[in-house]
Structure formats: C-alpha cells, structure tokens
Design an enzyme around this catalytic site. Structure first.
Site, PDB file in Angstrom:
ATOM      1  N   GLY A  32       0.819  -1.198   0.000  1.00 35.72           N
ATOM      2  CA  GLY A  32       0.000   0.000   0.000  1.00 35.72           C
ATOM      3  C   GLY A  32       0.855   1.251   0.000  1.00 35.72           C
ATOM      4  N   LYS A  52       0.565  -5.909   9.308  1.00 32.21           N
ATOM      5  CA  LYS A  52       0.555  -4.616   8.618  1.00 32.21           C
ATOM      6  C   LYS A  52       1.659  -3.758   9.211  1.00 32.21           C
ATOM      7  CE  LYS A  52      -2.724  -0.922   7.385  1.00 32.21           C
ATOM      8  NZ  LYS A  52      -4.129  -0.476   7.542  1.00 32.21           N
ATOM      9  N   ASP A 147     -14.315   4.842   5.395  1.00 30.98           N
ATOM     10  CA  ASP A 147     -13.725   4.366   4.138  1.00 30.98           C
ATOM     11  C   ASP A 147     -14.377   3.032   3.786  1.00 30.98           C
ATOM     12  OD1 ASP A 147     -12.148   4.433   1.881  1.00 30.98           O
ATOM     13  OD2 ASP A 147     -10.402   3.552   2.848  1.00 30.98           O
TER      14      ASP A 147
END
Length: 466
Positions: A32, A52, A147
C-alpha cells in the site's frame, strides 16, 4: 555478518524470516501507499496472521503515525465477530509501527464481484446484515469507519461470513477525542468511489457518513459496479456532490424498493439520510423480502419446457396424441407444484418459485429433474409412419412475483420467460439442463455438454426406469 543478515531481513521491505513481535514474516501480500501487508505466522504456534507494517518514509510523519496507531487502538476496542481481530501491535526497533491481525482466508468483495458477478438482492442483504452489525458496534463505540468500500470487506472462503477491515482513516466521534483525533475538518480522507459529500468538502464526518458508504456498497453488490464512475477524481467528486443516484433496478433484477433504500443512504445532505444502520437494514429487509401490499419482486424460479416432437406424417390422429401427452405432462407438473405459464400446440412451459433455503432449493430442482427424466422414459407414441417424443428442457432464472387476486401472488414475466435464450438444440432423448438448474445435482446421472453450447448439459440416467 549478523548486521548484514539483519539488514537483509529488516530493510525497507521485510524479508521472509524477519521477526516482528511474536510473528515471523513469510511473504508480502499487498504493498500500500503507507503500509505493507505481510503473511506471517505466530512464532510458537505456527498460526497464520496478517502483519501490517508502516513503510519507513512515513514513520516520522506525525499525522500518519498517529492514524496508524489509532487504527490499532480502534480495532482493539472493537471486539466484534464481523470486524477483523487485532492480535498484537507495537513498533520495530527503527520506529516503524506494526499491527498483527487474524489472517482472513478469502477475498474482498471487489474481487468476489469480479469473479462471480453481481449478488442477488437476498445475498446482498445477508452481506449488509453483517457489515451493518459491525458498523453499529463501531458507531456505538464512538468510531466512524469513513472508508467503507468493497475492498474493505472480506468474504471468508467458508460459511459466507464477512469481516470489515482497514480502519486506517477511522475517526473518533466522542467529544473528548475531538481535539486529539487523527484528522480534522479541512482534511479529505477516504476513497473517491465511495466518498460522502461532506468528506469531499472536508467537513467532520459522523455515523451518517458511513451510511452513505453503505448505500454505495449496496448498489455495487447488486449491480456489479459503483453508482458513480469517472476518469478523474474531480469528475467522481462532482457526481457525489451533485448527480442524482442511478437506479439499481435499471441495471440489475432487484426490487424497485431497493432503489429507495440506496437513494436515502446516498442523500447529499446527511440530515436526509438514515439516522443509523438499524433503520436502513429494516427498510432493506422489507424491500428484499417483499413485505407490503402491491409489492413486485424478482425470485429465482425453475422452468420446465416440454416439447412434443413429431417425426413423420402428421394428421389429426397424431395431433390428438400430442394433446393427450401434453395433458399428462400438465397433470404431472401440477402435482409437483408447477403451473403452466406458456402453452402452444406442441409445447408447454411450467414454472414454480424456488425455496430460499439452499437444501430445500436443491431438493426442489432434483424433483423436477426426476420428473423430466421420467417423462422421457414413460409412454411415447410410435406408429409405422409417425413417432411422437417428449423432449424436456430445464432451466433456473429470475421470474417476477406479482400480487394477484385475494392477496395471492403469482409468477409473471422475468428472464425465465425468454424461452429463446435457453430452449432449442435438444438432441431428442434425455433432458437438456442449464448450468443453473443442474448445479449440485450431477451425481447419479450421465451428463455431457451439448456441442457448441457449453451452458447446456444433456442429462440421462445410468439405468433407465423399468
């Protein structure tokens, strides 16, 4: 040597074998803009995990660092069956923060739609019941996701369960957090395809911002495409700010009442939207399940088309034989709950709505297929000059369920009635069955694709009935 080995493991991108907290990196799964997602395993148990890790160039940016840490804290406080679980969070020696989460075996809804096409209204309702439950819990804890999109909902490989992920731009709603939140009025965060008008204007979001995203998601689930599309971000933003919401029912076979639910979710003024997820889901249930007088809905139905095929000389006696055979077919389909919808001199079409429950639906299709096979194995008429044979074709598709007299509902039009799309090309023996009608029933029969028509199967028994 050790320093070189460590550098190779803990460079800008972590290499297989790097230890992060209690987890060992296996490989990269997604790169990302701000963070990289790794597939990892718990060092002691070997259990899979999603790791992550913020990219190095953002680790010194206070805003990005604060949002990343807030995501970890947000997920930790949102213990819910339809929100991804946080297992651990912390920082690497170089200051990069990380979050270890449960590994979700499946694919996001965007990939699911790309692979299988739009969902039915009932399937979309099942997904939104779960997503709505997750959002309700988040809003109750003072968090707005802001989101919400197909890429941030993962459908697990087994059981049809979905989980909401990626709270990276989530906003704390509670007043005491307003001064320290990761974002503030004037900052635009979110995804252009699903961004609410107030987000585009840089205003402070609230729970109704997620309701807008929920409407965008519902439209995409049932049509396979977002309501608004454009070649630039400015074009997309202009549509979200000013364009009327497209009707999903004009793009897909869904009840018209679903349009009203989507439209209210996507009102330009948040004051005109649903106040909360509960009200939206209540209206969606009514829209999908067809509650209320005069409601028209699309349902999955099975259609059995039976043609009396005549070979040889045709006279009045042969035509009388055809009438007799088709009357026998009518009696048998009536007994099985199918009703004749279309009838001609040498054919008839009988249809019936299918149950919603998967096992009952499969059993209903099996009974119709068994009856169709019995028709081909039963009494046929043949003389020295003429042969009359029954050739059935079986299909499953959408049909319209309309209100009728005395409050009863009856099947009307719909794709199932487009006979030219699925009849024709019968080889003259056995039953022709479409993919939709045969699914899950292949065992116990001989089947093969019809030449040149890969969506049609020729089906017959291993051993004919005696």
């Amino acid at each position: 040597m050790k320093d070189n080995a460590a550098q190779s493991l803990y460079g800008e991108e972590l290499s297989p074998g790097a230890l992060v907290g209690g987890y060992v990196v296996e490989d990269v799964r997604y790169r990302g803009t701000v963070a990289t997602l790794y597939h990892a395993r718990e060092a002691r148990s070997g259990a899979p995990a999603a790791l992550k890790v913020m990219r190095p160039q953002f680790a010194t940016a206070r805003g990005a660092l604060r949002r990343f840490q807030q995501e970890a804290e947000t997920l930790k406080r949102l213990d819910h069956p339809h929100i991804v679980d946080v297992l651990e969070h912390g920082t690497l020696p170089d200051g990069r923060p990380f979050i270890a989460m449960e590994w979700l075996e499946g694919r996001d809804l965007a990939a699911e739609l790309l692979a299988r096409g739009p969902l039915s209204a009932r399937e979309a309702l099942d997904v939104l019941e779960q997503v709505g439950s997750a959002l309700g819990a988040a809003h109750g804890a003072g968090v707005v996701h802001r989101d919400l999109k197909a890429q941030n909902v993962v459908m697990l490989s087994e059981g049809g369960q979905v989980k909401l992920v990626d709270f990276g731009v989530a906003k704390l709603l509670s007043p005491e957090d307003a001064g320290t939140g990761a974002t503030s009025t004037g900052m635009v965060l979110g995804t252009p395809l699903s961004m609410a008008p107030e987000q585009i204007r840089g205003e402070t979001p609230d729970a109704r911002t997620d309701l807008y995203g929920l409407g965008v998601l519902l439209h995409q689930l049932v049509t396979g495409q977002p309501p608004f599309q454009g070649t630039t971000q400015v074009e997309l933003e202009e549509q979200h700010l000013h364009a009327p919401v497209p009707r999903a029912s004009e793009r897909a076979p869904v009840p018209v009442a679903v349009d009203a639910v989507i439209a209210r979710c996507m009102e330009k003024r948040r004051e005109d939207r649903y106040a909360g997820v509960g009200g939206m889901l209540e209206d969606l249930r009514r829209a999908v399940r067809g509650v209320g007088p005069g409601h028209i809905q699309q349902v999955r139905a099975v259609g059995l088309y039976v043609e009396a095929r005549m070979e040889g000389r045709v006279d009045d006696q042969v035509l009388n034989t055809v009438d007799t055979l088709l009357e026998e077919v009518r009696a048998k389909t009536d007994a099985l709950g199918l009703k004749v919808m279309v009838e001609g001199g040498s054919f008839l079409l009988s249809v019936a709505a299918l149950p919603d429950e998967p096992d009952a639906e499969r059993e209903a299709r099996r009974r119709v297929l068994e009856m169709a096979l019995a028709l081909t194995e039963g009494r046929q008429e043949e003389t020295r000059e003429t042969r009359v044979t029954l050739v059935p074709t079986l299909h499953v598709d959408l049909a319209t369920l309309r209100p009728g007299a005395l409050g009863r509902k009856s099947l009307g039009g719909g794709r199932l009635m487009r006979l030219s799309a699925w009849t024709g090309g019968h080889p003259g023996h056995g039953v022709v069955v479409t993919e939709a009608a045969l699914s899950g029933l292949e065992g116990g029969f001989q089947t093969q694709h019809l030449a040149g028509k890969e969506h049609l199967h020729h089906v017959w028994r291993d051993t004919p009935l005696q």
